[in-house]
Design a protein around this motif. Structure first.
Motif, PDB file in Angstrom:
ATOM      1  N   ILE A 455       0.841  -1.337   0.092  1.00 18.07           N
ATOM      2  CA  ILE A 455       0.087   0.133  -0.034  1.00 18.07           C
ATOM      3  C   ILE A 455       1.066   1.271  -0.031  1.00 18.07           C
ATOM      4  O   ILE A 455       1.829   1.176   0.917  1.00 18.07           O
ATOM      5  CB  ILE A 455      -0.922   0.066   1.221  1.00 18.07           C
ATOM      6  N   VAL A 456       0.695   2.034  -0.994  1.00 21.51           N
ATOM      7  CA  VAL A 456       1.410   3.488  -1.196  1.00 21.51           C
ATOM      8  C   VAL A 456       0.651   4.487  -0.513  1.00 21.51           C
ATOM      9  O   VAL A 456      -0.155   4.756  -0.851  1.00 21.51           O
ATOM     10  CB  VAL A 456       2.007   3.285  -2.370  1.00 21.51           C
ATOM     11  N   LEU A 457       1.608   5.218   0.506  1.00 18.59           N
ATOM     12  CA  LEU A 457       0.858   6.189   1.173  1.00 18.59           C
ATOM     13  C   LEU A 457       1.610   7.400   0.329  1.00 18.59           C
ATOM     14  O   LEU A 457       2.770   7.675   0.353  1.00 18.59           O
ATOM     15  CB  LEU A 457       1.216   6.482   2.548  1.00 18.59           C
ATOM     16  N   MET A 458       0.737   8.154  -0.427  1.00 15.86           N
ATOM     17  CA  MET A 458       1.564   9.247  -1.214  1.00 15.86           C
ATOM     18  C   MET A 458       0.966  10.827  -1.086  1.00 15.86           C
ATOM     19  O   MET A 458      -0.092  11.263  -1.387  1.00 15.86           O
ATOM     20  CB  MET A 458       0.892   9.039  -2.646  1.00 15.86           C
ATOM     21  N   PRO A 459       1.725  11.395   0.111  1.00 17.47           N
ATOM     22  CA  PRO A 459       1.481  13.029   0.354  1.00 17.47           C
ATOM     23  C   PRO A 459       1.967  13.498  -0.857  1.00 17.47           C
ATOM     24  O   PRO A 459       2.956  13.542  -1.406  1.00 17.47           O
ATOM     25  CB  PRO A 459       2.292  12.985   1.626  1.00 17.47           C
ATOM     26  N   PHE A 539      -2.938  16.603   2.199  1.00 15.82           N
ATOM     27  CA  PHE A 539      -3.587  15.990   0.870  1.00 15.82           C
ATOM     28  C   PHE A 539      -2.805  14.644   0.567  1.00 15.82           C
ATOM     29  O   PHE A 539      -1.586  14.444   0.593  1.00 15.82           O
ATOM     30  CB  PHE A 539      -3.634  16.774  -0.081  1.00 15.82           C
ATOM     31  N   LEU A 540      -3.785  13.439   0.917  1.00 15.57           N
ATOM     32  CA  LEU A 540      -2.869  12.292   1.150  1.00 15.57           C
ATOM     33  C   LEU A 540      -3.606  11.378  -0.148  1.00 15.57           C
ATOM     34  O   LEU A 540      -4.882  10.998   0.097  1.00 15.57           O
ATOM     35  CB  LEU A 540      -3.007  11.511   2.323  1.00 15.57           C
ATOM     36  N   VAL A 541      -2.749  10.849  -1.183  1.00 17.34           N
ATOM     37  CA  VAL A 541      -3.512   9.806  -1.988  1.00 17.34           C
ATOM     38  C   VAL A 541      -3.219   8.375  -1.580  1.00 17.34           C
ATOM     39  O   VAL A 541      -1.789   8.218  -1.196  1.00 17.34           O
ATOM     40  CB  VAL A 541      -2.980  10.155  -3.484  1.00 17.34           C
ATOM     41  N   VAL A 542      -3.961   7.439  -1.441  1.00 17.50           N
ATOM     42  CA  VAL A 542      -3.574   6.221  -0.900  1.00 17.50           C
ATOM     43  C   VAL A 542      -3.734   5.120  -2.532  1.00 17.50           C
ATOM     44  O   VAL A 542      -4.698   5.031  -2.937  1.00 17.50           O
ATOM     45  CB  VAL A 542      -4.473   5.701  -0.192  1.00 17.50           C
ATOM     46  N   LEU A 543      -2.678   4.447  -2.679  1.00 15.39           N
ATOM     47  CA  LEU A 543      -2.616   3.461  -4.072  1.00 15.39           C
ATOM     48  C   LEU A 543      -2.715   2.064  -3.153  1.00 15.39           C
ATOM     49  O   LEU A 543      -1.997   1.877  -2.225  1.00 15.39           O
ATOM     50  CB  LEU A 543      -1.428   3.643  -4.685  1.00 15.39           C
ATOM     51  N   ASP A 544      -3.525   1.244  -3.916  1.00 20.33           N
ATOM     52  CA  ASP A 544      -3.584   0.015  -3.523  1.00 20.33           C
ATOM     53  C   ASP A 544      -2.361  -0.877  -3.708  1.00 20.33           C
ATOM     54  O   ASP A 544      -1.374  -0.415  -4.551  1.00 20.33           O
ATOM     55  CB  ASP A 544      -4.732  -0.601  -3.810  1.00 20.33           C
ATOM     56  N   GLN A 545      -2.342  -2.235  -3.583  1.00 15.16           N
ATOM     57  CA  GLN A 545      -0.977  -2.927  -4.004  1.00 15.16           C
ATOM     58  C   GLN A 545      -1.022  -3.193  -5.291  1.00 15.16           C
ATOM     59  O   GLN A 545      -0.037  -3.749  -5.656  1.00 15.16           O
ATOM     60  CB  GLN A 545      -1.427  -4.450  -3.182  1.00 15.16           C
TER      61      GLN A 545
END
Length: 568
Positions: A455-459, A539-545
């Motif tokens: 899981i990628v946490l993308m600020p 502002f945070l975008v969350v990418l799945d696996q």
């Protein structure tokens, strides 16, 4: 932030919230108290101004004209900058008649000052103010220049740039110059060679000169000023009529402060005349209306204050210039936000809010205060609802805003459209794969494919906006707790040339980041920010696996729900 964000929604993101939420802009934070709006300008009381000037002279303080005397030419860039609190650009001439903040250096490119031309042969020598005289037999053009020069000299003395150090001497010199300006203005009006425009300038100069003198404590000039301004209302010269209304509103405000019973009605009548004039779009007119509303409010004349407020909203709230629309919202004051604030807080606290009740509250607020500040407040509230996964309330808010402000040629309509477009971008981004063709901040290769299975946490962050990094410690805690499942990959949004790599090293930001440069001149300031509908920080975008956008999160509670869903 020039990244596709709304200025209104990135304006204040530093307020700390409780442990259940990320630091976010709280709708309503920026609402000024109606008694704190400072509409400086044409309404200062003559008696107060005179007392201030005299006291300052006795105490050795700097002096500045404080009456409605300096009736500015609002068409200049310098005026507009001054009105919004910005510094006047270096080298830009300050227009005649405008007030200059104390300490403002005078530009080098002012027009020739006929106050210094008592001896034309020595005009370029160091000037002793005591030598300044109004020469006889000046032409209309020379008299016009003299008026501009008098304004420049008064400004120089008031700002301390004249070299006159003694306050009493400065006071006396401003008074003497104002008297010479009055004489020059009257000569220009009556000059046999003056055309209509020159005579108009002379009449306006006379009004200004009397106002200068009134501000400096000359009671006789104050009485003459009021009489002249009243007579000028019958003039065919629209500019002179406007200037006179500004002065008379100032006198009416003073009368209100002195307890005269009919003063509130006079203020409304004069403001109505100003609103119906050709000058109704001018910034000085708006500032005077704002001060009139403020004083009426302070003295509990609510009906009259509301009438003036409605005129400000009608004339300026939908201006195509966002700065004017914002000023109008501030000058108009705000209705009470208590009910809608309470409803929003209940939603933030996890309570269930009836959509119809919220919609009614939004409509009531829009009816009472249809201005840019209300739009920004409600757009922020809608964003909060998105973060709380209360999409029905967010939808209702956006619908009401779009219904109320359909015209995208106005500042309010543009603000609404920006918020709606950003929301659509956020919705459209969900489920899409994100693997941009961008370098890392150190110029190296960076691919989301390398993080498959995590899981990628993308600020989205910028060194120019420290609040965008407020959530990083929490993200790092999550990564340390589950290093095999979670990774941080940021997106930096600073403009080209920003020392981002050095900033990262100094602050030990030990996670990779894409470099997505922002541009203030591009049609889309930042493609990445626009793609995700970024309108706030953090502002945070969350990418799945699989590298797909799973969520765009604003609260820690929401992020925790996203992680729980993706980890199961």
């Amino acid at each position: 932030m020039s990244s596709g964000c709304s200025d209104s929604e990135t304006a204040d993101t530093s307020k700390a919230t409780d442990d259940a939420k990320l630091p976010l802009t709280q709708p309503g934070e920026s609402k000024p108290d109606v008694n704190e709006t400072d509409a400086a300008g044409a309404g200062e009381g003559r008696a107060d101004a005179a007392a201030t000037a005299r006291d300052a002279a006795e105490k050795g303080e700097s002096l500045a004209p404080t009456s409605p005397a300096a009736i500015p030419d609002q068409s200049t860039a310098a005026t507009k900058s001054a009105m919004v609190g910005e510094a006047i650009p270096a080298g830009e001439a300050i227009p005649a008649g405008e007030a200059v903040p104390v300490g403002t250096p005078q530009p080098d490119n002012q027009a020739p000052n006929l106050l210094t031309m008592a001896d034309p042969a020595g005009a370029n020598d160091s000037v002793d103010p005591k030598r300044r005289q109004l020469r006889a037999n000046l032409t209309p053009d020379e008299l016009h220049e003299f008026l501009a020069g008098a304004d420049s000299d008064i400004q120089a003395i008031a700002s301390g740039a004249s070299g006159i150090q003694d306050p009493k001497e400065a006071f006396a010199e401003m008074r003497r110059i104002s008297q010479m300006k009055l004489e020059a203005a009257r000569r220009l009006q009556n000059h046999t060679d003056a055309n209509a425009d020159a005579r108009s300038d002379g009449a306006r100069g006379e009004l200004q000169s009397l106002s200068h003198l009134a501000a400096l404590g000359d009671l006789k000039s104050a009485m003459e000023l009021e009489k002249l301004a009243t007579a000028n209302l019958d003039s065919d010269d629209s500019r002179l009529v406007t200037d006179s209304r500004l002065v008379l509103i100032g006198f009416a405000i003073e009368s209100l402060q002195n307890g005269e019973a009919d003063a509130p009605q006079r203020i409304v009548q004069l403001v109505q005349g100003l609103a119906n004039s050709d000058a109704s779009s001018d910034i000085p007119a708006m500032m005077v209306m704002g001060q009139a509303r403020q004083v009426l409010t302070q003295f509990d004349h609510d009906a009259e204050a509301k009438a003036v407020r409605n005129m400000i909203i009608e004339l300026y709230a939908d201006s195509s210039d966002p700065q004017i629309a914002k000023m109008a919202a501030q000058l108009a004051g705000n209705v009470q936000f208590d009910e809608i604030d309470n409803l929003l807080q209940l939603a933030i606290d996890g309570e269930s809010i009836d959509t119809d009740k919220w919609t009614d509250a939004v409509q009531a607020l829009l009816t009472a205060s249809p201005d840019l500040q209300t739009v920004q407040y409600l757009a922020g509230a809608a964003l909060q609802f998105e973060g709380l996964n209360q999409q029905d309330l967010a939808e209702a808010t956006y619908n009401k805003l779009q219904e109320q402000f359909p015209d995208t040629n106005t500042a309010t309509g543009q603000e609404v459209q920006l918020a709606i477009d950003a929301r659509k971008s956020r919705v459209d981004a969900i489920g899409k794969t994100f693997d941009p063709d961008l370098k890392s901040i150190d110029g190296g290769e960076l691919s989301i494919a390398d993080y498959r299975g995590k899981i990628v946490l993308m600020p989205l962050w910028a060194m120019g906006f420290p609040e965008s990094l407020q959530l990083i410690p929490h993200l790092q805690d999550l990564e340390e707790q589950s290093p095999d499942d979670i990774a941080i990959v940021g997106v930096n949004l600073d403009p080209a040339g920003a020392p981002v790599a050095e900033f990262v090293r100094q602050n030990k930001l030990n996670f990779s980041s894409y470099r997505a440069e922002s541009s203030a001149t591009a049609e889309v300031p930042n493609e990445v920010a626009a793609r995700f509908g970024m309108v706030s920080m953090p502002f945070l975008v969350v990418l799945d696996q699989e590298g797909r956008v799973a969520s765009i999160d604003y609260t820690i509670a929401q992020l925790q729900q996203t992680l729980k869903r993706l980890q199961n």
